[in-house]
Motif scaffolding. Structure first.
Motif, PDB file in Angstrom:
ATOM      1  N   GLY A  35      18.315  31.735  36.640  1.00 28.73           N
ATOM      2  CA  GLY A  35      17.844  30.911  37.284  1.00 28.73           C
ATOM      3  C   GLY A  35      18.179  29.342  36.966  1.00 28.73           C
ATOM      4  O   GLY A  35      18.670  28.744  37.703  1.00 28.73           O
ATOM      5  N   GLY A  36      18.327  29.465  35.502  1.00 32.61           N
ATOM      6  CA  GLY A  36      18.786  28.207  35.129  1.00 32.61           C
ATOM      7  C   GLY A  36      20.189  27.806  35.224  1.00 32.61           C
ATOM      8  O   GLY A  36      20.940  26.946  35.615  1.00 32.61           O
ATOM      9  N   THR A  37      21.051  28.721  35.265  1.00 32.89           N
ATOM     10  CA  THR A  37      22.616  29.031  35.651  1.00 32.89           C
ATOM     11  C   THR A  37      22.796  28.496  37.255  1.00 32.89           C
ATOM     12  O   THR A  37      23.527  27.788  37.337  1.00 32.89           O
ATOM     13  CB  THR A  37      23.216  30.301  35.256  1.00 32.89           C
ATOM     14  N   GLU A  38      21.841  29.204  37.851  1.00 32.73           N
ATOM     15  CA  GLU A  38      21.888  28.919  39.556  1.00 32.73           C
ATOM     16  C   GLU A  38      21.786  27.445  39.731  1.00 32.73           C
ATOM     17  O   GLU A  38      22.207  26.821  40.402  1.00 32.73           O
ATOM     18  CB  GLU A  38      21.094  29.987  40.211  1.00 32.73           C
ATOM     19  N   GLU A  39      20.555  27.037  39.002  1.00 29.06           N
ATOM     20  CA  GLU A  39      20.004  25.567  38.980  1.00 29.06           C
ATOM     21  C   GLU A  39      21.225  24.523  39.026  1.00 29.06           C
ATOM     22  O   GLU A  39      21.486  23.529  39.732  1.00 29.06           O
ATOM     23  CB  GLU A  39      18.903  25.226  38.267  1.00 29.06           C
ATOM     24  N   PHE A  40      22.019  24.796  37.861  1.00 28.65           N
ATOM     25  CA  PHE A  40      22.930  23.989  37.388  1.00 28.65           C
ATOM     26  C   PHE A  40      24.224  23.989  38.327  1.00 28.65           C
ATOM     27  O   PHE A  40      24.776  23.108  38.735  1.00 28.65           O
ATOM     28  CB  PHE A  40      23.588  24.133  35.789  1.00 28.65           C
ATOM     29  N   ARG A  41      24.544  25.268  38.835  1.00 27.33           N
ATOM     30  CA  ARG A  41      25.556  25.632  39.837  1.00 27.33           C
ATOM     31  C   ARG A  41      25.031  24.893  41.188  1.00 27.33           C
ATOM     32  O   ARG A  41      25.922  24.169  41.756  1.00 27.33           O
ATOM     33  CB  ARG A  41      25.594  26.883  40.074  1.00 27.33           C
ATOM     34  N   HIS A  42      23.859  24.836  41.448  1.00 26.29           N
ATOM     35  CA  HIS A  42      23.406  24.223  42.710  1.00 26.29           C
ATOM     36  C   HIS A  42      23.426  22.599  42.593  1.00 26.29           C
ATOM     37  O   HIS A  42      23.851  21.991  43.912  1.00 26.29           O
ATOM     38  CB  HIS A  42      22.047  24.802  43.122  1.00 26.29           C
ATOM     39  N   ASP A  43      23.479  22.190  41.580  1.00 21.21           N
ATOM     40  CA  ASP A  43      23.430  20.732  41.267  1.00 21.21           C
ATOM     41  C   ASP A  43      24.982  20.238  41.041  1.00 21.21           C
ATOM     42  O   ASP A  43      25.104  19.211  40.866  1.00 21.21           O
ATOM     43  CB  ASP A  43      22.607  20.373  40.123  1.00 21.21           C
ATOM     44  N   GLY A  44      25.918  21.330  40.991  1.00 20.58           N
ATOM     45  CA  GLY A  44      27.031  20.831  41.189  1.00 20.58           C
ATOM     46  C   GLY A  44      27.734  20.882  40.024  1.00 20.58           C
ATOM     47  O   GLY A  44      28.961  20.068  39.426  1.00 20.58           O
ATOM     48  N   PHE A  45      27.326  21.730  38.816  1.00 20.00           N
ATOM     49  CA  PHE A  45      28.011  21.603  37.325  1.00 20.00           C
ATOM     50  C   PHE A  45      28.760  22.694  37.279  1.00 20.00           C
ATOM     51  O   PHE A  45      28.490  23.886  37.577  1.00 20.00           O
ATOM     52  CB  PHE A  45      26.825  21.671  36.325  1.00 20.00           C
ATOM     53  N   ARG A  46      29.879  22.428  36.466  1.00 22.56           N
ATOM     54  CA  ARG A  46      30.750  23.613  35.932  1.00 22.56           C
ATOM     55  C   ARG A  46      30.076  24.304  34.835  1.00 22.56           C
ATOM     56  O   ARG A  46      29.142  23.818  34.095  1.00 22.56           O
ATOM     57  CB  ARG A  46      32.004  23.096  35.357  1.00 22.56           C
ATOM     58  N   GLY A  47      30.487  25.562  34.529  1.00 24.21           N
ATOM     59  CA  GLY A  47      29.906  26.384  33.427  1.00 24.21           C
ATOM     60  C   GLY A  47      28.631  27.039  33.549  1.00 24.21           C
ATOM     61  O   GLY A  47      28.564  28.053  32.856  1.00 24.21           O
TER      62      GLY A  47
END
Length: 188
Positions: A35-47
């Motif tokens: 979920g944390g990974t998806e949150e960052f991807r959703h917010d447009g972050f790499r990695g």
């Protein structure tokens, strides 16, 4: 004053740490590392996963160190960094938290900076270890480096927006519209 600093440290530190726990686990209402990974991807972050681990770990460490009053300027610097990133994510929503704005990250940045400036107080690990008060140059460096590191992190890890879903081709591959002054639009 020492009681006030203790309360401020505990509230700010444990809230910052709690946000980190949410990013990497199912505790405290978190959605786990996925979920944390998806949150960052959703917010447009790499990695994705690495970004979630780094942010969550930074928040947990910074928050617990702030709560304990341990290495306070460095803990405040880390907290200000990750919360500055959070503020940049929410910036386009405006200030107020009811609109998912950056009010809450801003309050945590300001409170962390305040703890760096005032010091952690008598009931702290820094005081017990004889580290408080910290030299002014350390505090000033923390106040500058914390938010600056958050802005650099945002610039380095944020992906550019994807092409419009209606036409996924890069803009250079799209046919250009004829110029209105062109007398022979079909020649293009």
């Amino acid at each position: 004053m020492n009681t006030g600093l203790l309360v401020l440290r505990l509230v700010v530190g444990l809230l910052v740490a709690g946000h980190g726990v949410q990013k990497v686990s199912f505790r405290l209402g978190g959605n786990g590392l996925v979920g944390g990974t998806e949150e960052f991807r959703h917010d447009g972050f790499r990695g994705g996963r690495l970004t979630a681990l780094a942010a969550g770990g930074s928040q947990i460490g910074a928050g617990l160190f702030l709560a304990a009053g341990a290495l306070t300027p460095l803990a405040a610097m880390a907290a200000m960094g990750v919360m500055t990133v959070a503020g940049t994510v929410k910036r386009h929503h405006g200030l107020w938290v009811q609109n998912d704005g950056y009010e809450y990250p801003l309050v945590l940045v300001a409170a962390s900076g305040t703890l760096a400036l005032t010091g952690p107080g008598r009931w702290s690990a820094d005081h017990l270890a004889g580290l408080a008060p910290w030299p002014l140059w350390v505090v000033v460096a923390a106040l500058v480096i914390g938010p600056a590191s958050g802005l650099v992190t945002r610039a380095v890890l944020h992906r550019p927006s994807a092409p419009h879903p209606a036409d996924p081709r890069p803009s250079a591959a799209r046919p250009s519209a004829p110029h209105p002054a062109d007398p022979h639009p079909s020649a293009q």
